[in-house]
Design a protein around this motif. Structure first.
Motif, mmCIF file in Angstrom:
data_model
loop_
_atom_site.group_PDB
_atom_site.id
_atom_site.type_symbol
_atom_site.label_atom_id
_atom_site.label_comp_id
_atom_site.label_asym_id
_atom_site.label_seq_id
_atom_site.Cartn_x
_atom_site.Cartn_y
_atom_site.Cartn_z
ATOM 1 N N SER A 91 0.551 -0.940 0.360
ATOM 2 C CA SER A 91 0.270 0.418 0.178
ATOM 3 C C SER A 91 0.742 0.919 -0.304
ATOM 4 N N PRO A 92 2.065 1.533 0.560
ATOM 5 C CA PRO A 92 2.450 2.718 0.450
ATOM 6 C C PRO A 92 2.983 2.990 -0.599
ATOM 7 N N TYR A 93 3.049 2.000 -1.588
ATOM 8 C CA TYR A 93 3.764 1.802 -3.166
ATOM 9 C C TYR A 93 2.603 2.504 -4.455
ATOM 10 N N PRO A 94 3.423 3.266 -5.207
ATOM 11 C CA PRO A 94 2.328 3.110 -6.469
ATOM 12 C C PRO A 94 2.156 1.951 -6.897
ATOM 13 N N ALA A 95 0.872 1.966 -7.610
ATOM 14 C CA ALA A 95 0.555 0.388 -7.434
ATOM 15 C C ALA A 95 0.870 -0.506 -9.582
ATOM 16 N N VAL A 101 4.313 -1.564 -7.257
ATOM 17 C CA VAL A 101 4.104 -3.299 -6.191
ATOM 18 C C VAL A 101 3.098 -3.503 -6.982
ATOM 19 N N GLY A 102 2.555 -4.740 -6.670
ATOM 20 C CA GLY A 102 1.714 -6.143 -6.865
ATOM 21 C C GLY A 102 1.686 -6.692 -5.627
ATOM 22 N N VAL A 103 0.920 -7.330 -6.245
ATOM 23 C CA VAL A 103 0.112 -9.120 -5.469
ATOM 24 C C VAL A 103 0.027 -10.190 -6.088
ATOM 25 N N GLY A 149 -10.812 -9.893 -0.452
ATOM 26 C CA GLY A 149 -8.864 -8.934 -0.758
ATOM 27 C C GLY A 149 -8.997 -9.349 -1.821
ATOM 28 N N ILE A 150 -9.051 -10.559 -2.906
ATOM 29 C CA ILE A 150 -9.266 -9.945 -4.317
ATOM 30 C C ILE A 150 -9.795 -9.200 -4.771
ATOM 31 N N ALA A 151 -11.337 -8.798 -4.652
ATOM 32 C CA ALA A 151 -11.845 -7.167 -5.060
ATOM 33 C C ALA A 151 -11.067 -5.883 -5.073
ATOM 34 N N LEU A 152 -10.994 -6.386 -3.387
ATOM 35 C CA LEU A 152 -9.556 -5.043 -3.715
ATOM 36 C C LEU A 152 -8.764 -4.727 -3.728
ATOM 37 N N ALA A 153 -8.051 -5.753 -4.383
ATOM 38 C CA ALA A 153 -6.317 -5.528 -4.799
ATOM 39 C C ALA A 153 -7.067 -5.569 -6.568
ATOM 40 N N GLY A 154 -8.134 -6.470 -6.487
ATOM 41 C CA GLY A 154 -8.572 -5.311 -8.091
ATOM 42 C C GLY A 154 -8.747 -3.818 -8.553
ATOM 43 N N GLN A 155 -9.537 -3.310 -7.209
ATOM 44 C CA GLN A 155 -10.269 -1.927 -7.192
ATOM 45 C C GLN A 155 -8.145 -0.816 -7.402
ATOM 46 N N GLU A 156 -7.505 -1.955 -6.489
ATOM 47 C CA GLU A 156 -6.130 -0.691 -6.473
ATOM 48 C C GLU A 156 -5.224 -1.171 -7.545
ATOM 49 N N ASN A 157 -5.484 -2.087 -8.395
ATOM 50 C CA ASN A 157 -5.044 -2.335 -9.827
ATOM 51 C C ASN A 157 -3.846 -2.495 -9.154
ATOM 52 N N GLY A 170 -11.164 -7.438 -13.512
ATOM 53 C CA GLY A 170 -10.738 -6.640 -15.053
ATOM 54 C C GLY A 170 -9.171 -6.945 -15.044
ATOM 55 N N TYR A 171 -8.792 -7.761 -14.295
ATOM 56 C CA TYR A 171 -7.467 -8.474 -14.867
ATOM 57 C C TYR A 171 -7.038 -8.298 -15.944
ATOM 58 N N ASP A 172 -5.620 -8.032 -16.385
ATOM 59 C CA ASP A 172 -5.788 -8.097 -17.907
ATOM 60 C C ASP A 172 -4.230 -9.253 -18.079
ATOM 61 N N GLY A 173 -3.432 -9.748 -17.385
ATOM 62 C CA GLY A 173 -2.491 -10.706 -17.061
ATOM 63 C C GLY A 173 -2.873 -11.408 -18.067
ATOM 64 N N TYR A 174 -1.951 -13.013 -17.596
ATOM 65 C CA TYR A 174 -1.846 -13.501 -18.128
ATOM 66 C C TYR A 174 -2.671 -15.081 -16.700
ATOM 67 N N VAL A 175 -2.490 -16.623 -17.114
ATOM 68 C CA VAL A 175 -3.037 -17.034 -16.108
ATOM 69 C C VAL A 175 -2.274 -18.219 -16.079
ATOM 70 N N GLU A 176 -1.140 -18.395 -14.977
ATOM 71 C CA GLU A 176 -0.157 -19.206 -15.053
ATOM 72 C C GLU A 176 -0.506 -20.361 -14.695
ATOM 73 N N VAL A 177 -0.157 -21.783 -14.516
ATOM 74 C CA VAL A 177 -0.284 -22.637 -13.781
ATOM 75 C C VAL A 177 1.090 -22.874 -13.941
#
Lengths: 267, 267
Positions: B156-160, B163-165, B181-189, B232-239
């Motif tokens: 949270s102290p850093y620009p999205a 630093v992500g998750v 948590g996933i919804a919040l992580a999405g809202q915060e990009n 709205g996550y626009d990255g890949y889905v890793e297995v």
């Protein structure tokens, strides 16, 4: 906070009559018992043995396993056995997911319903149901209740003297919200048992038998003891450790180390 | 949400050039790489191989391990390596408790400070630091960041975009607060990576190599995929699966099953 109690699982291979004599000799006031061992010994005989020795039974482990088809009858027997042993606390390990299920929310709802069904029996027997959150590594196969917060939510519809929670350091130490949870559990008079075991690695295959005696691992036991004491909890402090290395050693030696670990924690 | 990505750890013994050819042949668009394997192969050579094949590098695992004395230099090298491989995502596994320590709060604070120290390097390299919460069973020896909530607090102290998750089903499935948590992580990009692995039991000794391919265990993969997609996550889905049985099988067969598991999850 009352004194040390030896949970029987810590010295699993110590025959019950020797365990009771050993506890009395060591000045121990209480023991936590397990259903299987008590049933093998004979419940009435075990109740007499413990009562005559002057020991208190701090808890009986365990009811729960609500994913089993026969959970209702089995838990009624557990409540009766707790009553027969003269303990006021029956520890519930909720059980995991039903075979093939991926519905953990549904499994948790079922735990709530099952507890609700058992409350009248427990109240009639003077036995408190103590919901034990287990470490999340047991969530699929042993206990879908993974946090103290979840246990408190499950307990909340019922009177505090009917349904409480278990604080076990081993299961909760990693959770940074546990300190608020302990304080809340205290305010609600929900703390039914307090158990010490330490976190050691590497975990063994199956992860069930990986616990260390208090003081041998990564957990800040003193912080837990202080947090629980500050709530005004007035029960015993059980040491409950499952580990093949501990089980393979003589009961009196393990008892002495368990007491030392407890004393370091509560000092 | 972009498409499937094969995390290299899933087919650990598949040589990198064969893995890249196998992914291209299977129509896969991206791969997640691991530092050790890339270093052994040669970072520049690996970067060329992947670039020439047309594959995207969805992430590099892993930086972190901040309990190691040399964490700062090692993580600067990891950032540089991520940059050299052309990926914008460096996964951070925080590390556990320092030897003999029981101060998990202090270890978590140190993780926050370490990330802060690395942010300027990461931004300069165009690499995002992706904090991965690991299952609480790894809290003492591998990762003191145990929940998505903790990862979001650390970020949270850093620009999205700095630093992500990481959302990894294996580590988070037991947590009933993860959906919020996933919804919040999405809202915060903040969602920097999304990884699939399934929970199977019994866990093996050491618990690291106990993961199942998606669809083989207790986790509701579709619920996770839906929750992440809805942000709205626009990255890949890793297995990303670690298991001796999976590693012992031919790469192409494992790749096919990983894709099938991914498709069932996102369908």
């Amino acid at each position: 906070m009352k004194s040390f109690s030896l949970n029987q699982a810590t010295t699993k291979r110590w025959p019950l009559d020797e365990l009771v004599a050993g506890c009395v000799a060591a000045g121990v006031e209480a023991v936590g018992l397990w259903r299987e061992e008590v049933t093998d010994y004979g419940t009435e005989k075990a109740a007499s043995l413990v009562r005559d020795s002057g020991l208190t039974v701090s808890s009986l482990c365990r009811g729960g396993f609500f994913h089993d088809a026969g959970w209702y009858d089995e838990n009624r027997r557990a409540i009766e056995q707790a009553h027969d042993l003269g303990t006021d606390t029956l520890v519930l390990v909720s059980g995991g997911l039903p075979d093939g299920s991926r519905d953990i929310d549904g499994a948790r709802r079922h735990v709530g319903e099952a507890i609700g069904a058992l409350v009248p029996d427990a109240q009639a027997a003077g036995v408190r149901l103590a919901i034990e959150p287990l470490h999340p590594m047991f969530a699929s196969d042993r206990c879908v209740v993974s946090t103290l917060d979840q246990a408190l939510q499950l307990a909340s519809p019922y009177p505090a003297d009917a349904v409480g929670v278990v604080i076990d350091t081993y299961h909760l130490w990693w959770d940074d919200t546990v300190w608020d949870g302990i304080a809340l559990a205290g305010q609600e008079n929900r703390i039914a048992a307090f158990q010490l075991a330490d976190w050691i690695t590497p975990l063994p295959s199956g992860v069930l038998l990986g616990r260390g005696l208090p003081g041998t691992g990564a957990i800040d036991m003193r912080r837990f003891a202080q947090a629980v004491r500050e709530t005004g909890y007035d029960g015993y402090v059980e040491v409950e450790v499952f580990h093949e290395d501990v089980w393979s050693r003589p009961g009196p030696a393990v008892l002495a180390e368990a007491i030392a670990g407890y004393e370091a924690a509560v000092a």
